[in-house]
Design a protein around this motif. Sequence first.
Motif, mmCIF file in Angstrom:
data_model
loop_
_atom_site.group_PDB
_atom_site.id
_atom_site.type_symbol
_atom_site.label_atom_id
_atom_site.label_comp_id
_atom_site.label_asym_id
_atom_site.label_seq_id
_atom_site.Cartn_x
_atom_site.Cartn_y
_atom_site.Cartn_z
ATOM 1 N N TYR A 95 -2.587 2.122 -4.264
ATOM 2 C CA TYR A 95 -2.492 3.388 -4.039
ATOM 3 C C TYR A 95 -3.561 4.019 -2.987
ATOM 4 C CZ TYR A 95 1.236 4.056 -7.685
ATOM 5 O OH TYR A 95 2.343 3.909 -8.282
ATOM 6 N N VAL A 96 -3.027 4.682 -1.914
ATOM 7 C CA VAL A 96 -3.994 5.133 -0.859
ATOM 8 C C VAL A 96 -3.839 6.550 -0.891
ATOM 9 C CG1 VAL A 96 -4.373 4.971 1.535
ATOM 10 C CG2 VAL A 96 -3.448 3.025 0.350
ATOM 11 N N TYR A 119 -1.773 7.824 -11.317
ATOM 12 C CA TYR A 119 -0.746 8.304 -10.584
ATOM 13 C C TYR A 119 0.622 8.105 -11.792
ATOM 14 C CZ TYR A 119 -2.993 8.244 -6.207
ATOM 15 O OH TYR A 119 -3.959 8.327 -5.309
ATOM 16 N N SER A 120 1.316 9.457 -11.751
ATOM 17 C CA SER A 120 2.549 9.448 -12.400
ATOM 18 C C SER A 120 3.636 10.473 -11.796
ATOM 19 C CB SER A 120 2.054 9.800 -13.795
ATOM 20 O OG SER A 120 1.700 11.242 -13.846
ATOM 21 N N GLY A 121 4.660 10.429 -12.211
ATOM 22 C CA GLY A 121 5.773 11.026 -11.710
ATOM 23 C C GLY A 121 7.052 10.257 -11.174
ATOM 24 N N ARG A 123 0.996 -1.110 -0.021
ATOM 25 C CA ARG A 123 -0.094 0.181 -0.048
ATOM 26 C C ARG A 123 0.824 1.343 -0.007
ATOM 27 N NH1 ARG A 123 -2.844 -0.819 5.251
ATOM 28 N NH2 ARG A 123 -0.770 -1.339 5.884
ATOM 29 N N VAL A 124 0.848 2.001 -1.050
ATOM 30 C CA VAL A 124 1.466 3.259 -1.263
ATOM 31 C C VAL A 124 0.584 4.459 -0.932
ATOM 32 C CG1 VAL A 124 3.042 4.591 -2.778
ATOM 33 C CG2 VAL A 124 3.038 2.223 -3.151
ATOM 34 N N GLY A 125 1.086 5.438 0.172
ATOM 35 C CA GLY A 125 0.383 6.520 0.311
ATOM 36 C C GLY A 125 1.034 7.929 -0.271
ATOM 37 N N THR A 126 0.174 8.627 -0.720
ATOM 38 C CA THR A 126 0.637 9.860 -1.492
ATOM 39 C C THR A 126 -0.364 10.831 -1.596
ATOM 40 O OG1 THR A 126 1.885 10.878 -3.617
ATOM 41 C CG2 THR A 126 0.339 8.736 -3.897
ATOM 42 N N PRO A 127 -0.243 12.180 -1.281
ATOM 43 C CA PRO A 127 -0.971 13.257 -1.585
ATOM 44 C C PRO A 127 -1.241 13.260 -2.935
ATOM 45 C CG PRO A 127 0.592 13.812 0.147
ATOM 46 C CD PRO A 127 1.187 12.633 -0.647
ATOM 47 N N LYS A 161 -2.455 3.017 7.462
ATOM 48 C CA LYS A 161 -3.228 3.116 6.155
ATOM 49 C C LYS A 161 -2.274 2.642 5.134
ATOM 50 C CE LYS A 161 -6.936 6.420 7.853
ATOM 51 N NZ LYS A 161 -7.740 7.649 7.517
ATOM 52 N N PHE A 162 -1.221 2.817 5.285
ATOM 53 C CA PHE A 162 -0.483 2.259 3.785
ATOM 54 C C PHE A 162 1.033 1.910 4.590
ATOM 55 C CE2 PHE A 162 -1.159 6.894 3.840
ATOM 56 C CZ PHE A 162 0.003 7.403 4.368
ATOM 57 N N ASP A 163 1.788 1.346 3.495
ATOM 58 C CA ASP A 163 3.159 0.758 4.355
ATOM 59 C C ASP A 163 4.319 1.697 3.824
ATOM 60 O OD1 ASP A 163 1.964 -1.888 4.841
ATOM 61 O OD2 ASP A 163 1.406 -1.821 2.766
ATOM 62 N N VAL A 164 4.133 2.590 2.924
ATOM 63 C CA VAL A 164 5.346 3.580 2.507
ATOM 64 C C VAL A 164 4.455 4.798 1.957
ATOM 65 C CG1 VAL A 164 5.325 2.422 0.031
ATOM 66 C CG2 VAL A 164 7.267 3.957 1.018
#
Length: 261
Positions: free
Chosen positions: A80-81, A59-61, A41-45, A96-99
């Motif tokens: 993606y979270v 998602y991209s970048g 699980r990958v958290g990102t704003p 809520k996520f792992d990284v």
Amino acid sequence: MIPKKSLAVAAAALFAAMSLVSQAAHAGPRLDKIMEAKVIRVGTPGDYRPFAIKTDAGYSGHDIDVIETMAKELGVKIEYVPTTWPNLVKDLQGDKFDVAVGGITRNVNRMRIFDMLPGYAPFGKVALVRAADKAKYTSVDAMNQPAVRVIKNPGGTNETYVLANLKTAQVSTHDKNAEIPALIAEGKGDVMITETYEALHYAKVDPRLHAAFVDAPLTPKNYLGFMLPTDDADYVRVMGFVWGLVDSRGTIKQAADKWLK
């Protein structure tokens, strides 16, 4: 007849060997869960170009390319979270996520709570202003004036800088970081404090904007990093190994060449 002492020694050795086998078969709980479910699980704003941006297409970048390569090396898929800068720490602490990825500054406050993978993309704090006004904003004092409208996003190190250094300016908050550059370009604000690569990106795609202080940033050089919980040493160790592996194969450089130049 085998002496009791010898039997006890043999039993202890067997128990130790079995323990080692058990430890090898069962790593830490977070790592085991990821490897068994084959999902990380990958958290990102998802609002910070060019590191992680969410659009209708996904998602991209820079960070997205790197974490997807790491996931392939682990043999897992990514879930993606969504999170926000104000909730980033709370959400990672709340499992809520792992990284966490997406242009996260490495600093002492975050390292006190979490672990972070090796730093990348050296940067400093800079300002995004209108190109027509670039001659006006050549110092912190010039931005820190009552008539200057500064728009900040909440919850991150950009906000921390604004609150500490631009106390005299008119400071407002806009929740969606990715929308602030357009507000500056349209004249609804005068200054956005951000980081080198984001400012360069928006100045490149919108000629109305100028990246100020890029050659002499407002803060000492720092680095970005992926943020990990510290509840599983095996997980942190393996993620560090995978980062080093993909780095040695050129993944980090390829992502930098694609997104940061």
